[in-house]
Write a protein that holds these residues in place. Structure first.
Motif, PDB file in Angstrom:
ATOM      1  N   LYS A   1       0.800  -1.218   0.000  1.00 10.20           N
ATOM      2  CA  LYS A   1       0.000   0.000   0.000  1.00 10.20           C
ATOM      3  C   LYS A   1       0.836   1.272   0.000  1.00 10.20           C
ATOM      4  CE  LYS A   1      -3.958  -2.104   2.346  1.00 10.20           C
ATOM      5  NZ  LYS A   1      -4.860  -2.020   3.520  1.00 10.20           N
ATOM      6  N   ASN A   2       2.146   1.122   0.026  1.00 10.91           N
ATOM      7  CA  ASN A   2       3.048   2.275   0.054  1.00 10.91           C
ATOM      8  C   ASN A   2       2.767   3.193   1.240  1.00 10.91           C
ATOM      9  OD1 ASN A   2       4.306   1.373  -2.253  1.00 10.91           O
ATOM     10  ND2 ASN A   2       3.439   2.935  -3.606  1.00 10.91           N
ATOM     11  N   THR A   3       2.607   2.592   2.397  1.00 11.65           N
ATOM     12  CA  THR A   3       2.362   3.366   3.603  1.00 11.65           C
ATOM     13  C   THR A   3       3.316   2.941   4.714  1.00 11.65           C
ATOM     14  OG1 THR A   3       0.664   1.828   4.396  1.00 11.65           O
ATOM     15  CG2 THR A   3      -0.073   3.699   3.075  1.00 11.65           C
ATOM     16  N   VAL A   4       3.584   3.870   5.597  1.00 10.17           N
ATOM     17  CA  VAL A   4       4.346   3.600   6.799  1.00 10.17           C
ATOM     18  C   VAL A   4       3.649   4.326   7.939  1.00 10.17           C
ATOM     19  CG1 VAL A   4       5.908   5.556   6.423  1.00 10.17           C
ATOM     20  CG2 VAL A   4       6.626   3.642   7.880  1.00 10.17           C
ATOM     21  N   SER A   5       3.613   3.714   9.092  1.00 15.12           N
ATOM     22  CA  SER A   5       2.911   4.302  10.220  1.00 15.12           C
ATOM     23  C   SER A   5       3.783   4.278  11.462  1.00 15.12           C
ATOM     24  CB  SER A   5       1.591   3.574  10.486  1.00 15.12           C
ATOM     25  OG  SER A   5       1.826   2.230  10.870  1.00 15.12           O
ATOM     26  N   LEU A   6       3.380   5.074  12.429  1.00 10.09           N
ATOM     27  CA  LEU A   6       4.063   5.124  13.714  1.00 10.09           C
ATOM     28  C   LEU A   6       3.006   5.126  14.802  1.00 10.09           C
ATOM     29  CD1 LEU A   6       6.909   5.420  15.052  1.00 10.09           C
ATOM     30  CD2 LEU A   6       6.391   7.866  15.216  1.00 10.09           C
ATOM     31  N   GLN A   7       2.969   4.068  15.575  1.00 13.46           N
ATOM     32  CA  GLN A   7       2.077   3.977  16.715  1.00 13.46           C
ATOM     33  C   GLN A   7       2.832   4.448  17.945  1.00 13.46           C
ATOM     34  OE1 GLN A   7      -1.259   3.098  16.963  1.00 13.46           O
ATOM     35  NE2 GLN A   7      -1.014   3.787  19.082  1.00 13.46           N
ATOM     36  N   MET A   8       2.284   5.432  18.632  1.00 14.87           N
ATOM     37  CA  MET A   8       2.950   6.037  19.774  1.00 14.87           C
ATOM     38  C   MET A   8       2.109   5.814  21.023  1.00 14.87           C
ATOM     39  SD  MET A   8       4.196   9.608  17.985  1.00 14.87           S
ATOM     40  CE  MET A   8       2.512  10.036  17.530  1.00 14.87           C
ATOM     41  N   ASN A   9       2.647   5.069  21.949  1.00 15.93           N
ATOM     42  CA  ASN A   9       1.968   4.774  23.203  1.00 15.93           C
ATOM     43  C   ASN A   9       2.735   5.369  24.371  1.00 15.93           C
ATOM     44  OD1 ASN A   9       0.043   3.174  21.808  1.00 15.93           O
ATOM     45  ND2 ASN A   9       1.365   1.366  21.989  1.00 15.93           N
ATOM     46  N   SER A  10       2.062   5.449  25.505  1.00 26.10           N
ATOM     47  CA  SER A  10       2.682   5.983  26.721  1.00 26.10           C
ATOM     48  C   SER A  10       3.388   7.300  26.449  1.00 26.10           C
ATOM     49  CB  SER A  10       3.660   4.961  27.301  1.00 26.10           C
ATOM     50  OG  SER A  10       3.013   3.750  27.603  1.00 26.10           O
ATOM     51  N   LEU A  11       2.700   8.185  25.790  1.00 24.05           N
ATOM     52  CA  LEU A  11       3.300   9.439  25.374  1.00 24.05           C
ATOM     53  C   LEU A  11       3.669  10.323  26.556  1.00 24.05           C
ATOM     54  CD1 LEU A  11       1.097  10.111  22.273  1.00 24.05           C
ATOM     55  CD2 LEU A  11       3.597  10.070  22.258  1.00 24.05           C
ATOM     56  N   LYS A  12       4.766  11.022  26.390  1.00 21.31           N
ATOM     57  CA  LYS A  12       5.275  11.946  27.397  1.00 21.31           C
ATOM     58  C   LYS A  12       5.307  13.355  26.822  1.00 21.31           C
ATOM     59  CE  LYS A  12       8.472   8.334  28.936  1.00 21.31           C
ATOM     60  NZ  LYS A  12       9.912   8.000  29.150  1.00 21.31           N
ATOM     61  N   SER A  13       5.378  14.332  27.695  1.00 20.06           N
ATOM     62  CA  SER A  13       5.455  15.709  27.232  1.00 20.06           C
ATOM     63  C   SER A  13       6.693  15.929  26.366  1.00 20.06           C
ATOM     64  CB  SER A  13       5.461  16.678  28.415  1.00 20.06           C
ATOM     65  OG  SER A  13       6.573  16.445  29.265  1.00 20.06           O
ATOM     66  N   GLU A  14       7.744  15.184  26.629  1.00 20.12           N
ATOM     67  CA  GLU A  14       8.972  15.298  25.854  1.00 20.12           C
ATOM     68  C   GLU A  14       8.808  14.831  24.411  1.00 20.12           C
ATOM     69  OE1 GLU A  14      10.063  12.881  29.279  1.00 20.12           O
ATOM     70  OE2 GLU A  14       8.438  14.364  29.265  1.00 20.12           O
ATOM     71  N   ASP A  15       7.711  14.135  24.124  1.00 20.07           N
ATOM     72  CA  ASP A  15       7.452  13.675  22.764  1.00 20.07           C
ATOM     73  C   ASP A  15       6.824  14.755  21.900  1.00 20.07           C
ATOM     74  OD1 ASP A  15       8.366  10.998  23.233  1.00 20.07           O
ATOM     75  OD2 ASP A  15       6.463  10.585  24.248  1.00 20.07           O
ATOM     76  N   THR A  16       6.460  15.866  22.494  1.00 22.31           N
ATOM     77  CA  THR A  16       5.853  16.958  21.748  1.00 22.31           C
ATOM     78  C   THR A  16       6.818  17.470  20.691  1.00 22.31           C
ATOM     79  OG1 THR A  16       4.423  17.648  23.571  1.00 22.31           O
ATOM     80  CG2 THR A  16       4.923  19.288  21.888  1.00 22.31           C
ATOM     81  N   ALA A  17       6.373  17.462  19.444  1.00 25.32           N
ATOM     82  CA  ALA A  17       7.220  17.878  18.334  1.00 25.32           C
ATOM     83  C   ALA A  17       6.420  17.786  17.044  1.00 25.32           C
ATOM     84  CB  ALA A  17       8.465  16.994  18.233  1.00 25.32           C
ATOM     85  N   VAL A  18       7.011  18.289  15.989  1.00 26.75           N
ATOM     86  CA  VAL A  18       6.497  18.041  14.651  1.00 26.75           C
ATOM     87  C   VAL A  18       7.168  16.774  14.147  1.00 26.75           C
ATOM     88  CG1 VAL A  18       6.321  18.872  12.285  1.00 26.75           C
ATOM     89  CG2 VAL A  18       6.075  20.472  14.192  1.00 26.75           C
ATOM     90  N   TYR A  19       6.369  15.837  13.704  1.00 31.10           N
ATOM     91  CA  TYR A  19       6.884  14.556  13.250  1.00 31.10           C
ATOM     92  C   TYR A  19       6.879  14.487  11.732  1.00 31.10           C
ATOM     93  CZ  TYR A  19       6.899  12.639  17.960  1.00 31.10           C
ATOM     94  OH  TYR A  19       7.180  12.391  19.284  1.00 31.10           O
ATOM     95  N   TYR A  20       7.958  13.964  11.182  1.00 32.74           N
ATOM     96  CA  TYR A  20       8.126  13.867   9.743  1.00 32.74           C
ATOM     97  C   TYR A  20       8.415  12.430   9.335  1.00 32.74           C
ATOM     98  CZ  TYR A  20       8.983  18.930  10.052  1.00 32.74           C
ATOM     99  OH  TYR A  20       8.891  20.279  10.298  1.00 32.74           O
ATOM    100  N   CYS A  21       7.764  11.973   8.295  1.00 31.25           N
ATOM    101  CA  CYS A  21       8.176  10.713   7.703  1.00 31.25           C
ATOM    102  C   CYS A  21       9.183  11.016   6.603  1.00 31.25           C
ATOM    103  CB  CYS A  21       6.985   9.917   7.159  1.00 31.25           C
ATOM    104  SG  CYS A  21       6.116  10.655   5.761  1.00 31.25           S
ATOM    105  N   ALA A  22      10.015  10.043   6.304  1.00 28.04           N
ATOM    106  CA  ALA A  22      11.088  10.249   5.348  1.00 28.04           C
ATOM    107  C   ALA A  22      11.379   8.962   4.592  1.00 28.04           C
ATOM    108  CB  ALA A  22      12.346  10.735   6.062  1.00 28.04           C
ATOM    109  N   ALA A  23      11.867   9.124   3.381  1.00 26.66           N
ATOM    110  CA  ALA A  23      12.223   7.997   2.529  1.00 26.66           C
ATOM    111  C   ALA A  23      13.667   8.123   2.080  1.00 26.66           C
ATOM    112  CB  ALA A  23      11.302   7.922   1.317  1.00 26.66           C
ATOM    113  N   ASP A  24      14.376   7.016   2.112  1.00 25.78           N
ATOM    114  CA  ASP A  24      15.774   6.960   1.711  1.00 25.78           C
ATOM    115  C   ASP A  24      15.864   6.447   0.283  1.00 25.78           C
ATOM    116  OD1 ASP A  24      18.464   6.515   1.340  1.00 25.78           O
ATOM    117  OD2 ASP A  24      18.711   5.169   3.046  1.00 25.78           O
ATOM    118  N   PHE A  25      16.282   7.307  -0.624  1.00 26.18           N
ATOM    119  CA  PHE A  25      16.430   6.936  -2.025  1.00 26.18           C
ATOM    120  C   PHE A  25      17.888   6.939  -2.461  1.00 26.18           C
ATOM    121  CE2 PHE A  25      11.966   7.237  -2.137  1.00 26.18           C
ATOM    122  CZ  PHE A  25      11.520   6.688  -3.329  1.00 26.18           C
ATOM    123  N   SER A  26      18.778   6.749  -1.525  1.00 32.62           N
ATOM    124  CA  SER A  26      20.201   6.743  -1.836  1.00 32.62           C
ATOM    125  C   SER A  26      20.650   5.469  -2.527  1.00 32.62           C
ATOM    126  CB  SER A  26      21.016   6.941  -0.559  1.00 32.62           C
ATOM    127  OG  SER A  26      20.897   5.828   0.307  1.00 32.62           O
TER     128      SER A  26
END
Length: 125
Positions: free
Chosen positions: A75-100
């Motif tokens: 399906k050309n998808t990637v996901s991130l399940q985040m549990n037990s979140l902490k205040s330190e996890d606050t951020a902008v999250y980016y997915c990325a692909a390696d085409f090197s």
């Protein structure tokens, strides 16, 4: 060019869960390593998790045991399940692909060539 479109994220209380998704265009997605990074205000973009095509996964120590990266090559998808979140996890999250051309996932943001638009994750406490 490859396009990565993210969805998910939002606001959650500490201890809660959120999930992020990333959909990519291009047939090469099914073979290229994919990763998640995050960037908080005033800080550099840091590695969170990555996965290669065969299923090998790596995690930053700060999220190990709490976050899970997964990918659906068909399906050309990637996901991130985040549990037990902490205040330190606050951020902008980016997915990325390696085409090197490499097939093994890495932790360096410089190894990734295409990036999603970023989604905000805010953890209140």
């Amino acid at each position: 060019q490859v396009q990565l479109v993210q969805s998910g994220g939002g606001l959650v209380q500490a201890g809660g869960s959120l999930s992020l998704s990333c959909a990519a265009s291009g047939r090469a997605f099914s073979r290229n390593p994919m990763g998640w990074f995050r960037q908080a205000p005033g800080k550099e973009r840091e590695f969170v998790a990555a996965a290669n095509w065969s299923g090998t996964k790596i995690y930053a120590d700060s999220v190990k045991g709490r976050f899970t990266i997964s990918r659906d090559n068909a399906k050309n998808t990637v996901s991130l399940q985040m549990n037990s979140l902490k205040s330190e996890d606050t951020a902008v999250y980016y997915c990325a692909a390696d085409f090197s051309g490499r097939r093994m996932a890495t932790i360096s943001r410089n190894d990734y060539d295409y990036w999603g638009q970023g989604t905000q994750v805010t953890v209140s406490s």
